[in-house]
Scaffold this motif. Structure first.
Motif: not given
Length: 402
Positions: A236-239, A342-357
Motif C-alpha cells: 500500500v505504501i509503495n502504491a 489481488l494476488l500477493p504477487e500482483d499487489a507487489e507491483d506498485p502500479k497494479k496496487m495503485a490502480q486497485a486502490l
C-alpha cells in the motif's frame, strides 16, 4: 434481553497461537449470548497475549493460559523463551482441565482446533463428556486447502475424535459459501452433526470510551493481528509513493503483534506521505470498519464478517502460506461478486496496487451483488443455545431491559 436461563454456564476455548481471530470470534459469540440471555455466564479460555486489552460485557470473563506462538513455518514456541514448549503445554492442559472442573459448564464450545493445540483439550473433553456437558466444535467457513487439512487431521485422527467426543459441529458460514471439510473423507456421523449457522454478524461497539477517530473519508488498511501483515502494508505504501494521483486518505492499523522494528520502519517510511495515517492498534475495530469508505485486508474471517456486516467495498490481498484459508475465502468471495481480490504477487507491483486502490473507491458494496447474503449466525447460535438449555420452554425475545 430475553428469557433467563437459570444461571447456565458456557465455557469457550480459544487456543490463539497466531493473531487475534479466535479470541475475537469467541468474544463476539459470548457478547451476543449474554445480551440475549440474562442468566447466562460465559468464560473464555484464551492463549492470546493481549486478551486483557479488550472490553468484556457483564457475565463474560476470560482465563489466560500461557501463550504459545506459531511461527511462520508452522512450528510452535513458548512466548517465554526461558520455558520449554512441553512445559508450557503441560501448564496449559492443566489450567484448561481444572478450569472446566471448577466452572462446571453446561456447554463447552471449542474454536477451530477440535483437540486444541497439540491435543491439549482432549482430557477435558473426556471429563466433560462423562459429566453430560454439551460439546461443540466451531469451525470457520474455510479451514485450509483439503490436502493440507487432511494431512494435518489424519496425523491426529481428528475426524474420528470429532465423532467420538462432539455433539455438534458448528460451521460459522452459510452452506452455499464454502464447506470447510470439502475434499475430506468425512464419516456420515460427523456430517450429520454439521450445522451451517451462517456468518457471525458484527455491530458497532457500545463502549463509552471512544475508538480512534480520523477526519474525513478513509480507506482502512488492516492486517488483523499484524504478525504477518508487513507485506500488505509495504504494498500500500509503495502504491502511494508510485502514483501521485492516489490522494485518498488511508488509515493503516498495524496490529498488536507486528514486530517493533517493522512498526518503526512504517512510521518513518510514511512521514512524507500526507495521505497516510498509521495507528498501532484499536480494540474496537468494528467502529473503525463501520466508519471507513472502503477496506483493504488479507481476508481473515473476522475482518470479512465486519466488511459484510457494515457493507463496505473491499479489496482482499490474501496470505497464501502457511495456510491457504485466506486465498480460498477471497477467491470464493470474488467469484460471488462480494469483493475484489489481488494476488500477493500482483499487489507487489506498485502500479497494479495503485490502480486497485483507485478502483476500490468506485466499487459497489457487497450487498449490490444481489445474492441477499444473510448474516444471521449469532441469531442462529442463540436459538440453538435456548433449545439446549430450555428444551421444554418457548423462548420469546423481548425488548432490552435493565
Amino acid at each position: 434481553m430475553s428469557t433467563r436461563l437459570n444461571d447456565a454456564r458456557i465455557l469457550m476455548y480459544s487456543h490463539d497461537s497466531f493473531g487475534l481471530g479466535h479470541l475475537r470470534r469467541c468474544r463476539t459469540i459470548a457478547h451476543a449470548l449474554v445480551e440475549d440471555y440474562r442468566g447466562l455466564n460465559v468464560l473464555i479460555i484464551s492463549g492470546a497475549t493481549i486478551a486483557g486489552a479488550f472490553d468484556y460485557r457483564a457475565r463474560v470473563d476470560f482465563v489466560k493460559i500461557p501463550s504459545v506462538i506459531k511461527l511462520r513455518n508452522g512450528e510452535y514456541t513458548s512466548l517465554d523463551q526461558h520455558i520449554d514448549l512441553q512445559e508450557t503445554l503441560k501448564m496449559r492442559r492443566s489450567i484448561i482441565y481444572h478450569t472446566a472442573e471448577s466452572f462446571q459448564p453446561d456447554i463447552f464450545i471449542v474454536d477451530k482446533e477440535p483437540m486444541g493445540l497439540r491435543g491439549e483439550v482432549e482430557e477435558t473433553l473426556t471429563y466433560l463428556k462423562a459429566k453430560g456437558t454439551k460439546l461443540v466444535i466451531g469451525l470457520r467457513d474455510v479451514m485450509d486447502s483439503p490436502q493440507l487439512l487432511e494431512a494435518e487431521w489424519k496425523r491426529n485422527d481428528i475426524l474420528k475424535k470429532i465423532e467420538r467426543y462432539y455433539d455438534h459441529v458448528w460451521v460459522y458460514g452459510p452452506p452455499d459459501f464454502h464447506d470447510p471439510l470439502i475434499g475430506l473423507d468425512v464419516p456420515p456421523k460427523v456430517r450429520d452433526k454439521m450445522d451451517f449457522v451462517g456468518f457471525l454478524q458484527r455491530s458497532k461497539t457500545q463502549s463509552e470510551s471512544t475508538s480512534h477517530r480520523t477526519e474525513g473519508d478513509y480507506i482502512l488498511v488492516t492486517t488483523g493481528g499484524g504478525g504477518d501483515g508487513s507485506e500488505l502494508i509495504d504494498d500500500v505504501i509503495n502504491a502511494y509513493k508510485a502514483d501521485p494521483e492516489l490522494t485518498h486518505k488511508a488509515l493503516i492499523v498495524l496490529g498488536p503483534y507486528m514486530p517493533g522494528e517493522q512498526r518503526l520502519r512504517f512510521m518513518q517510511n510514511t512521514s512524507d506521505i500526507p495521505y497516510i495515517e498509521i495507528i498501532e492498534f484499536d480494540n474496537r475495530m468494528e467502529d473503525i470498519v463501520a466508519g471507513a469508505k472502503a477496506v483493504v485486508s488479507m481476508g481473515g474471517y473476522n475482518t470479512v464478517c465486519e466488511i459484510l456486516s457494515f457493507d463496505k467495498p473491499a479489496l482482499i490481498v490474501p496470505r497464501i502460506v502457511p495456510r491457504e484459508e485466506q486465498l480460498i475465502r477471497a477467491s470464493r468471495a470474488s467469484e460471488l461478486g462480494l469483493f475484489d481480490m489481488l494476488l500477493p504477487e500482483d499487489a507487489e507491483d506498485p502500479k497494479k496496487m495503485a490502480q486497485a486502490l483507485k478502483d476500490l473507491l468506485n466499487r459497489a458494496p457487497p450487498s449490490a451483488n444481489g445474492r441477499n447474503l444473510k448474516l444471521d449466525g449469532l441469531e442462529n447460535l442463540s436459538k440453538r443455545i435456548a433449545e439446549w438449555l430450555q428444551p421444554d420452554d418457548t423462548v420469546k425475545a423481548v425488548s432490552p431491559s435493565a
